[in-house]
Scaffold this motif. Structure first.
Motif, PDB file in Angstrom:
ATOM      1  N   THR A  84     -66.395  48.297   3.382  1.00  0.00           N
ATOM      2  CA  THR A  84     -65.121  47.349   3.613  1.00  0.00           C
ATOM      3  C   THR A  84     -64.138  48.160   4.311  1.00  0.00           C
ATOM      4  O   THR A  84     -63.518  47.484   5.148  1.00  0.00           O
ATOM      5  CB  THR A  84     -64.376  47.374   1.899  1.00  0.00           C
ATOM      6  N   GLU A  85     -64.074  49.573   4.269  1.00  0.00           N
ATOM      7  CA  GLU A  85     -62.971  50.057   5.323  1.00  0.00           C
ATOM      8  C   GLU A  85     -63.392  49.726   6.898  1.00  0.00           C
ATOM      9  O   GLU A  85     -62.600  49.925   7.517  1.00  0.00           O
ATOM     10  CB  GLU A  85     -63.058  51.815   4.956  1.00  0.00           C
ATOM     11  N   ALA A  86     -64.665  49.782   7.072  1.00  0.00           N
ATOM     12  CA  ALA A  86     -65.030  49.763   8.249  1.00  0.00           C
ATOM     13  C   ALA A  86     -64.749  48.220   8.754  1.00  0.00           C
ATOM     14  O   ALA A  86     -64.260  47.952   9.823  1.00  0.00           O
ATOM     15  CB  ALA A  86     -66.521  49.742   8.576  1.00  0.00           C
ATOM     16  N   ILE A  87     -64.731  47.118   7.874  1.00  0.00           N
ATOM     17  CA  ILE A  87     -64.587  45.866   8.200  1.00  0.00           C
ATOM     18  C   ILE A  87     -63.075  45.812   8.358  1.00  0.00           C
ATOM     19  O   ILE A  87     -62.360  44.983   9.206  1.00  0.00           O
ATOM     20  CB  ILE A  87     -64.820  44.831   7.030  1.00  0.00           C
ATOM     21  N   ILE A  88     -62.050  46.648   7.657  1.00  0.00           N
ATOM     22  CA  ILE A  88     -60.604  46.563   7.881  1.00  0.00           C
ATOM     23  C   ILE A  88     -60.365  47.090   9.007  1.00  0.00           C
ATOM     24  O   ILE A  88     -59.359  46.746   9.795  1.00  0.00           O
ATOM     25  CB  ILE A  88     -60.224  47.084   6.421  1.00  0.00           C
ATOM     26  N   ALA A  89     -61.052  48.165   9.680  1.00  0.00           N
ATOM     27  CA  ALA A  89     -60.942  48.724  10.743  1.00  0.00           C
ATOM     28  C   ALA A  89     -60.978  47.796  12.051  1.00  0.00           C
ATOM     29  O   ALA A  89     -60.210  47.833  12.840  1.00  0.00           O
ATOM     30  CB  ALA A  89     -61.424  49.859  11.093  1.00  0.00           C
ATOM     31  N   ARG A  90     -61.931  47.036  11.796  1.00  0.00           N
ATOM     32  CA  ARG A  90     -62.090  45.805  12.826  1.00  0.00           C
ATOM     33  C   ARG A  90     -61.121  44.784  12.706  1.00  0.00           C
ATOM     34  O   ARG A  90     -60.697  43.990  13.617  1.00  0.00           O
ATOM     35  CB  ARG A  90     -63.541  45.222  12.811  1.00  0.00           C
ATOM     36  N   ASP A  91     -60.670  44.571  11.423  1.00  0.00           N
ATOM     37  CA  ASP A  91     -60.013  43.184  11.165  1.00  0.00           C
ATOM     38  C   ASP A  91     -58.850  43.565  10.003  1.00  0.00           C
ATOM     39  O   ASP A  91     -59.147  43.356   8.848  1.00  0.00           O
ATOM     40  CB  ASP A  91     -60.825  42.159  10.627  1.00  0.00           C
ATOM     41  N   PRO A  92     -57.840  44.316  10.763  1.00  0.00           N
ATOM     42  CA  PRO A  92     -56.649  44.525   9.566  1.00  0.00           C
ATOM     43  C   PRO A  92     -56.113  43.340   8.600  1.00  0.00           C
ATOM     44  O   PRO A  92     -55.447  43.825   7.763  1.00  0.00           O
ATOM     45  CB  PRO A  92     -55.698  45.581  10.425  1.00  0.00           C
ATOM     46  N   GLY A  93     -56.355  42.455   9.226  1.00  0.00           N
ATOM     47  CA  GLY A  93     -55.731  41.146   8.471  1.00  0.00           C
ATOM     48  C   GLY A  93     -56.509  40.498   7.447  1.00  0.00           C
ATOM     49  O   GLY A  93     -56.260  39.391   7.144  1.00  0.00           O
ATOM     50  N   ASN A  94     -57.724  41.070   7.195  1.00  0.00           N
ATOM     51  CA  ASN A  94     -58.591  40.465   6.357  1.00  0.00           C
ATOM     52  C   ASN A  94     -58.258  40.591   4.912  1.00  0.00           C
ATOM     53  O   ASN A  94     -58.381  41.705   4.402  1.00  0.00           O
ATOM     54  CB  ASN A  94     -60.144  41.324   6.655  1.00  0.00           C
ATOM     55  N   LEU A  95     -57.660  39.513   4.376  1.00  0.00           N
ATOM     56  CA  LEU A  95     -57.289  39.662   2.835  1.00  0.00           C
ATOM     57  C   LEU A  95     -58.317  39.782   2.003  1.00  0.00           C
ATOM     58  O   LEU A  95     -58.152  40.533   1.019  1.00  0.00           O
ATOM     59  CB  LEU A  95     -56.433  38.229   2.705  1.00  0.00           C
ATOM     60  N   LYS A  96     -59.474  39.134   2.118  1.00  0.00           N
ATOM     61  CA  LYS A  96     -60.715  39.337   1.119  1.00  0.00           C
ATOM     62  C   LYS A  96     -61.082  40.980   1.101  1.00  0.00           C
ATOM     63  O   LYS A  96     -61.314  41.321   0.091  1.00  0.00           O
ATOM     64  CB  LYS A  96     -61.761  38.551   1.638  1.00  0.00           C
ATOM     65  N   ALA A  97     -61.117  41.648   2.436  1.00  0.00           N
ATOM     66  CA  ALA A  97     -61.490  42.957   2.606  1.00  0.00           C
ATOM     67  C   ALA A  97     -60.432  43.724   1.608  1.00  0.00           C
ATOM     68  O   ALA A  97     -60.929  44.785   0.900  1.00  0.00           O
ATOM     69  CB  ALA A  97     -61.707  43.383   3.898  1.00  0.00           C
TER      70      ALA A  97
END
Length: 216
Positions: free
Chosen positions: A80-93
């Motif tokens: 999940t942190e890897a997803i957030i690193a790519r997309d900091p605005g990802n609410l679901k993450a």
């Protein structure tokens, strides 16, 4: 031990599943967080809070890895942190990250993740409630109550926040005069469920023990 599930108003008994003895709700997009506490006069309760969001196909594809039940919280958190690193605005993450910190008993990190989610979507009563439960876990009862009150103001039918406010006043702050009206409000909105039956038992016990004045 009495288990005390707090259910969303639009989810009926047919949606329930049992996991390790705990009643949960079976719904595709629900993320459930559970905290246990003990009460002298009734034994054990469970506080349930549920995050449920409408997602489109693109969102579901992007976070499909987050939806799968993974026993290894560390691996799931890293993904999940890897997803957030790519997309900091990802609410679901951010919500998923908060839930995994919640489930792995890391309240401070859960609070931070939920705070990021609330930066993106401030008017989310489910996230406010989950963050409030983590505030309570740390003994920050005023902050917990503030979150539950905000959630309730955003959605007057949000039973989880009403339930959790009642628990804080009953168990943590030992203020039955403030707890009883909240429990009664809960019963006005949910008068037929198993949770409602247990709330009635709680109120009856408080009355027998003189924990609140007679109602006029």
């Amino acid at each position: 031990m009495i288990r005390f599930p707090c259910l969303r108003p639009d989810q009926g008994p047919q949606a329930r599943i049992r996991v390790n003895g705990v009643i949960l709700m079976k719904k595709e997009t629900i993320l459930i967080a559970v905290a246990a506490l003990l009460v002298g006069f009734l034994g054990g309760f469970l506080i349930f809070s549920m995050n449920s969001e409408k997602t489109n196909r693109q969102d579901q594809a992007q976070v499909s890895a987050l939806a799968a039940p993974l026993p290894d919280h560390g691996r799931r958190i890293a993904e999940t942190e890897a997803i957030i690193a790519r997309d900091p605005g990802n609410l679901k993450a951010w919500i998923s990250l908060g839930n995994d910190f919640f489930d792995s008993n890391q309240p401070s990190k859960a609070i931070q993740a939920y705070a990021q989610a609330l930066e993106i979507q401030p008017a989310n009563p489910d996230v406010l409630t989950d963050q409030g439960i983590m505030f309570r876990k740390l003994g920050w009862y005023d902050k917990a109550l503030a979150n539950f009150q905000k959630a309730r103001a955003l959605n007057p039918r949000h039973l989880q926040s009403l339930y959790n406010m009642s628990i804080v006043y009953t168990v943590d702050l030992k203020q039955p005069d403030r707890a009883v009206p909240l429990w009664e409000a809960y019963l006005r909105e949910d008068g037929t469920s198993e949770t409602a039956r247990q709330v009635r038992e709680l109120l009856a016990s408080m009355t027998r023990q003189g924990d609140h004045p007679a109602r006029k």
